[in-house]
Design an enzyme around this catalytic site. Structure first.
Site, PDB file in Angstrom:
ATOM      1  N   LYS A 273       0.833  -1.204   0.000  1.00 41.87           N
ATOM      2  CA  LYS A 273       0.000   0.000   0.000  1.00 41.87           C
ATOM      3  C   LYS A 273       0.872   1.260   0.000  1.00 41.87           C
ATOM      4  CE  LYS A 273      -3.816   2.010   2.717  1.00 41.87           C
ATOM      5  NZ  LYS A 273      -4.674   1.805   3.907  1.00 41.87           N
TER       6      LYS A 273
ATOM      7  N   SER B  73      -9.505   2.245   2.880  1.00 44.73           N
ATOM      8  CA  SER B  73      -8.547   2.950   2.057  1.00 44.73           C
ATOM      9  C   SER B  73      -7.577   2.005   1.336  1.00 44.73           C
ATOM     10  CB  SER B  73      -7.732   3.926   2.926  1.00 44.73           C
ATOM     11  OG  SER B  73      -6.988   3.227   3.907  1.00 44.73           O
TER      12      SER B  73
ATOM     13  N   SER C 170     -10.164  -0.282   7.021  1.00 43.22           N
ATOM     14  CA  SER C 170      -9.575  -0.101   5.694  1.00 43.22           C
ATOM     15  C   SER C 170      -8.954  -1.348   5.092  1.00 43.22           C
ATOM     16  CB  SER C 170      -8.524   1.016   5.738  1.00 43.22           C
ATOM     17  OG  SER C 170      -9.128   2.270   5.912  1.00 43.22           O
TER      18      SER C 170
END
Length: 472
Positions: free
Chosen positions: A91, A166, A190
């Site tokens: 990420k 996210s 997330s």
């Protein structure tokens, strides 16, 4: 072939989405090569990335070189490490040597990193192939993954729909078959929301289980593994967990989740679907009800305890996130506001109404919540809850847009997810496991919540659910 279901109809999908544990087994047997899989995933990315948009950067040439090295190791020329030859998407909030950490934003200074985040370093040392960096909502805030820096990330099951946020890029890459494993961050859901939306497994470990010098001070925030299966999450967790000197919150107790999680007694499962502003919408509810029925038929002991979920969970959790992000938002106003995503501009407006007293209210809410859950978790192996109330939020849907679910008006911010309650109780381990697809073709996941720091029980319950729902 419609654009909406693009990746589900492309060739090579079975190979590209093969679970990590199965790939590792075949690599050891020499019936499959890491080079074949990495080549297939690169080809898949070249086909689907123009639409799915799960990556910010790729390192495909280096990945192929690592795959050839892994092939040699499986052939007896070197040590075979735990993640040998398996691709792992990182990420875009965690530093990776040779990559840029933008946090999904145009306003962040993002030079090429010269050192790995501790989690990334552990993946690299374990033989993981760091082939791509995955998209995130700006500053890892927001339930869709759409930024001015990197554009819109879309759900491979239906590209009109968000993969969640996210950690949307991580989940979308797994669903699209362009990564085997991924890591995400979870301070309100997330990891779990994107896992549910994309039909993969994701884990929120107890706070401190995985070191994070950057965000470890926030007791809501954790780094978690994502994979095709519960076992894949366990494999990656065992690599990235453990104390690290740079994070004083990281736990010195080392927990290794064993393989063969499906064996053992049938779990005692508590079920509660009413923790949000309303219950799940009808299509999601049908999938969840069918899953519970199948688990009972497979021998699980099912309970339906009365839980008085505090009505201010959403307000408390969203206020916490707002305050934690406040400085990062404020510093770019007014000079660079036009470069920020609409979500952050909207959050800035919410921040103006924040109250200091809400911090004490937030803590009191968490105490009331745990008082309700403690006896349930004491008497059961795990609590089952929905991950989201709906599963068809648009890829570019804004948080102020309203939805009607069961006659109740909800916003597109925290109202449609049910994960943040368990970040308020950050030491509870929680997995999201896919349990089917609604009539709209989009996956539905269930949260599996266990007692504080009891990772292994959470994984055993989740593996049982996965085995039952994967059968037939």
């Amino acid at each position: 072939m419609t654009m909406k279901t693009l990746t589900r109809l492309l060739p090579g999908d079975e190979l590209c989405r093969m679970p990590a544990l199965e790939l590792r087994k075949r690599y050891r047997e020499r019936s499959l090569s890491p080079v074949e899989v990495v080549e297939a995933q690169i080809a898949q990315a070249e086909r689907v990335e123009p639409v799915v948009n799960a990556f910010t950067e790729t390192f495909f040439e280096a990945a192929l070189a690592q795959a050839r090295e892994a092939e040699a190791r499986y052939g007896g020329r070197g040590e075979v490490r735990p993640l040998e030859g398996l691709t792992v998407a990182v990420k875009d909030v965690y530093d990776q040597v040779g990559g840029r950490t933008t946090r999904g934003s145009r306003v962040v200074e993002s030079p090429v990193a010269e050192a790995d985040h501790p989690v990334v370093a552990r993946i690299r040392a374990a033989g993981g192939i760091l082939h791509a960096r995955s998209t995130t909502s700006e500053f890892a805030m927001g339930w869709i993954t759409a930024t001015k820096a990197w554009g819109v990330t879309r759900n491979p099951w239906n590209t009109d729909v968000t993969p969640g946020g996210s950690s949307g890029g991580s989940a979308a890459s797994l669903a699209a078959g362009t990564s085997t494993l991924a890591i995400g961050g979870d301070s309100a859901g997330s990891v779990r929301v994107p896992a549910s939306m994309c039909g993969i497994a994701g884990y929120k470990p107890p706070h401190g289980r995985v070191p994070d010098p950057d965000e470890g001070h926030d007791v809501y925030s954790v780094i978690g593994p994502m994979g095709q299966t519960v076992g894949d999450c366990a494999l990656l967790l065992n690599v990235i967990s453990g104390c690290h000197a740079a994070d004083m919150h990281s736990l010195r107790e080392r927990v290794a989740v064993p393989e063969g999680l499906g064996s053992g007694s049938r779990p005692r499962l508590a079920v509660s679907f009413d923790l949000g502003p309303t219950g799940p919408e009808a299509g999601v509810r049908r999938v969840l009800d069918e899953a519970v029925a199948r688990l009972a038929a497979a021998g699980a002991e099912i309970g339906h305890p009365a839980i008085d979920w505090p009505g201010d969970i959403t307000e408390a959790a969203s206020h916490h996130a707002l305050v934690m992000l406040g400085d990062a938002i404020t510093r770019y106003f007014p000079d660079r506001a036009e470069e920020l995503s609409p979500y952050l501009v909207w959050q800035r407006e919410q921040l103006e109404g924040a109250r200091v007293s809400a911090l004490a209210e937030e803590r009191a809410c968490a105490q009331r919540l745990y008082a309700q859950l403690e006896p349930v978790l004491r008497d059961h192996d795990a609590l089952l809850c929905p991950t989201t109330l709906v599963n068809d939020v648009g890829a570019e849907q804004m948080p102020w847009e309203r939805m009607e679910v069961n006659g109740v008006s909800l916003n597109t911010d925290y109202d449609w997810v049910t994960t943040h309650a368990f970040n308020m109780l950050g030491v509870l381990p929680v997995l999201t496991v896919p349990v089917g697809r609604a009539e709209n073709g989009i996956p539905v996941g269930v949260q599996v919540v266990a007692r504080s720091f009891d990772d292994i029980t959470a994984f055993r319950a989740a593996a049982f659910i996965e085995a039952v729902m994967g059968a037939g």
